[in-house]
Structure formats: C-alpha cells, structure tokens
Design a protein around this motif. Structure first.
Motif: not given
Ligand code: CO
Ligand code: PEP
Length: 452
Positions: A68, A107, A114, A351, A364, A393, A423
């Motif tokens: 993230c 990523r 952010k 997300h 999550r 992520e 995250d």
């Molecule tokens: Co994120």
C-alpha cells in the motif's frame, strides 16, 4: 496537446498535496530532481503499452501488486527480492493456468506518497500534519517528523532508483529464470497446505519449457527472462512533473518516474489537477474507480484522458467492494462501451473491503476479497466485457494483516505480525492461494469450488 504542459496542472485544484513551510527549499529540491537521470525509459513504457493493448483485446492478463505504502526502510535486498518472488510465482501460476501472457507490474520503486482522509491528526493535546508517505514526511508523531521535508523527494528518487536497479539486476542474472523454479521457493512454503498444488504447477511449467527447448521452439534465452514493470500512484504532482521529460526519439512527454502511474480514487476529478497532468503524458495511465460515480462522469474522464482512443493507454481499476460491485460496475462498463474506448478492466478487490476489528486492527478478509474478484469475472462476462487483470496489496513476507485464507488466520493471529503502517496486505501464502483461486474461477470451476 491543446493547452497542456508539464505544469499546466498548477492552474487546477490539486487535492492531497503536501504543504511545505519552506518554499525555497522545495524549489531547490525540485530543480535538483529535474536534473537527475530518469528512472525508466520511453522504450520500456512503449513495450508495456503494447502489452496492455493486447491484453485489452483478450490476449494477456495484468498482475499488479505490492505495498500500500512503500517505506524508505523497505529498500533492502530481502524485502525487494521477496516481493519480486511472490509476484513472479503468482504470475507463473497465472500463465500456466490461464494460458496467456501475464504482464507483471509492481506497486514498487516509488509508491511513497499516500492520500489521507484528514490533513491533520490529533493525539492528546497535540495536532500535527497527517503522515502522507515517506516522500513527504515521517510517520512518527513528532513535529520534526511530520513537517513536510523537500529533501525527501531526492531520497525517494534515490531509493526508487536503487530498488529498480536491484530488480533489473535480479531479472537479468537468472534469479527469474523460469528454468529454475526451485530458486523461487520460500522456506515457510513447506508448511503450506497448498505446497503440493503449487509443486504440480511448477513441474508442469518446467516440463513445458524443456519441451519447447527440445523442439527448438522460440528463443529459450527470451523465455528464460521475465519482464517486470513498476507503478505507483502519481499523487505528488511536483515530483512527477520534475521527472516528466521529452526524448529526441519519441513524440510527446513521458513521466519517467515509473512505467504505469495511476490516479487514485480521491483525485480522479476530471477538472482536477491530477487528471490535467496525466492527460498530457504518453505513459499508459491507470485510474481507480470507486463507489458513487456516475456514468456521465466516467465518460468525461476517459475522453479527457484518451481523446484519440489509443490502445493500451487506459487501465480502469475498479474497487467497489463486494457489497457494491453488482450495483456499481455494470453502469460503468456500459458507459465506457458507449465511448468506444479500448480500456483494460482490472479489479482491485482490496480497497472496497477494508474493515476494523474489535481490537482496532484495520484488516480485510480473504474470502471477501476473493468473492469480489469472482463477481467481477462474472459481471464482465455477462456484459460481454472481460476482466483483464487484478490489483493487490501484498507482500512476499509472512505478515498477518488480512484474515482467512488456507491457514484460516483469525483476529488473534493479527497481533503476531501486523507490520503495515497504512493498509493490510495479503501475505505470501494468501497471495499465492489467491492466484490459484483466480485461475480456477476464470477457467470456469463452479464458484463454490473456487476456495480451497
Ligand atoms: Co492502500
Ligand atoms: C491505494 O491504492 O493504496 C489507494 C489509496 O487506493 P484508492 O485510490 O483506490 O483508494
């Protein structure tokens, strides 16, 4: 391009920007940045664009994943190598299962800025600027750390360059050699209930490669190498502008901070500064789409970002959440179709599915992430569209940030190795399991049997 320049975004409203107290120091850092070498090349960007264009017509699949928020302290050989390994291993599972080329995009090497829901954070009597990523300030709750520091822009460029240098070196020196999948195992894999399944995939892949070598089909040197691209949210516009360059051999301007910059959900206003900046660069461009968007809004957005309907230019990454995707995605697919735009559709199932446990951990659930992905596959199919990629992520390490998966991580487990500052990420096993589940789903295994 009409009215565009690398700084034309400055005439628009720029959300989520850092507020630097020392403007002279900012100008000096940006001037220095503008003289430093770029991080990627237009040749690589064109290669990626061609591959995205093919994927948008059904010949390829995008795997985009990583942290993230990267931290400058993540610029370490093990952290980078583990991230590369999990992405390569997932892609191996996908190539084998989907029988399609997989485009690998991390990523990584620049995911340092952010967006935040509040500009300020208060703890007890003290109120300070929010942490906006290592490119801007530090996470520690002190006035020194939280004051935006322009020198971080130069450190960010340096860390991204070191990270990319190591990735390129590993890819070139056989680390990624598909003929040696045994190099790719990580120690804790041995305890995974998926180890057998995974080994079967590796054996079958090794077999195919050996066969192709024996029959002399294709250049085995080419086959042995894997390509790897970088991406990040192009949030910090002064930083992106300083790395936006022209080169003699190509028309147009390229943002050479990364191959695939994307516009975050919070900064995707068609009249805003981020869309203005991105409309003029020649890179492929990602856009995150979340709940509450109108069809007219999306039509306007895609026309502005791709007025010539160039293939490979637009990657639309939807992140509605498992509760909303059935209601929100179909009108978006119809809207894009009405514009005739050739886009690549990608699902970010992370997300829209974030929750906080009773003990205060942001997490999550593996099952909800997978359920959103399965719904995305079905919805695209039903509407004659195609899900052409996934966005996660994740990390190559054994963290405990997301619940569920084959090991059934529970809320108590989260306390063992909860490392993220922003995250929650899938860990190594959860990410690999996800890749296998995607294959089962896309190849048509009934929904109930997708989970292990
Ligand atoms: Co994120
Ligand atoms: C992210 O990708 O980390 C992010 C902030 O996503 P979004 O823009 O979709 O909210």
């Amino acid at each position: 391009m009409n009215g565009w320049s690398p700084e034309s975004w400055r005439s628009r409203k720029a959300l989520q920007q850092a507020s630097y107290p020392d403007q002279a120091a900012l100008a000096a850092a940006l001037a220095e940045l503008a003289e430093l070498p770029p991080l990627v090349t237009p040749w690589e960007i064109h290669t990626l664009k061609d591959q995205l264009a093919r994927a948008a017509t059904g010949h390829g699949f995008l795997l985009q994943g990583g942290d993230c928020a990267e931290h400058f302290t993540d610029c370490q050989s093990d952290v980078i190598a583990n991230k590369l390994k999990i992405l390569l291993q997932m892609s191996l599972v996908l190539v084998h299962g989907l029988k399609q080329p997989v485009i690998r995009v991390g990523r990584i090497a620049g995911q340092y800025a952010k967006p935040r829901s509040a500009d300020l954070e208060t703890r007890g009597p003290l109120t300070l600027p929010s942490y906006r990523g290592d490119l801007v300030n530090g996470p520690e709750f002190t006035p020194e750390a939280r004051t935006p520091d322009p020198k971080r822009l130069l450190r960010g460029h340096g860390r991204a360059a070191m990270t990319l240098n190591f990735i390129r070196a590993l890819s070139e020196s056989g680390f990624a050699d598909l003929h040696h999948p045994e190099n790719w195992d990580l120690a804790f894999m041995a305890h995974s209930p998926l180890a057998d399944d995974y080994r079967k995939v590796l054996d079958a892949l090794g077999e195919s490669l050996r066969f192709m070598q024996v029959v002399g089909c294709g250049d085995s040197g080419e086959l042995a190498r894997v390509q790897f691209f970088a991406s990040h949210e192009a949030l910090h516009l002064p930083y992106e502008q300083a790395l936006t360059r022209r080169v003699r051999q190509f028309d147009g301007w390229f943002d050479l901070s990364t191959h695939l910059p994307w516009i975050g959900f919070r900064t995707a206003d068609p009249d805003g500064a981020h869309v203005e900046f991105m409309r003029g660069i020649a890179n492929p461009v990602g856009v995150k789409l979340g709940g509450g968007l109108s069809a007219a809004w999306l039509e306007d957005l895609v026309q502005r970002l791709n007025p010539t309907r160039e293939e490979g230019r637009l990657v639309l990454i939807h992140r509605f959440g498992v509760e909303r995707i059935e209601r929100e995605l179909p009108p978006m697919i119809d809207a894009v179709r009405s514009t005739g735009q050739p886009v690549l559709w990608v699902c970010d199932p992370m997300h829209g599915n974030t929750e906080t446990t009773a003990r205060g951990y942001k997490t999550r659930r593996f099952e909800r992430i997978l359920d959103e992905l399965c719904l995305a596959v079905d919805i695209h199919r039903e509407l004659g569209s195609r899900l052409g990629g996934v966005h996660f992520e994740l990390t190559g390490d054994d963290v405990t940030e997301c619940l569920g998966g084959a090991r059934g991580l529970n809320e108590i487990d989260l306390e063992r190795a909860y490392c993220t500052q922003v995250d929650p990420r899938l860990n190594y096993e959860q990410a690999l399991e996800m890749a296998m589940a995607i294959v089962r789903k896309i190849r048509g295994t009934p929904a109930a049997a997708v989970r292990f």
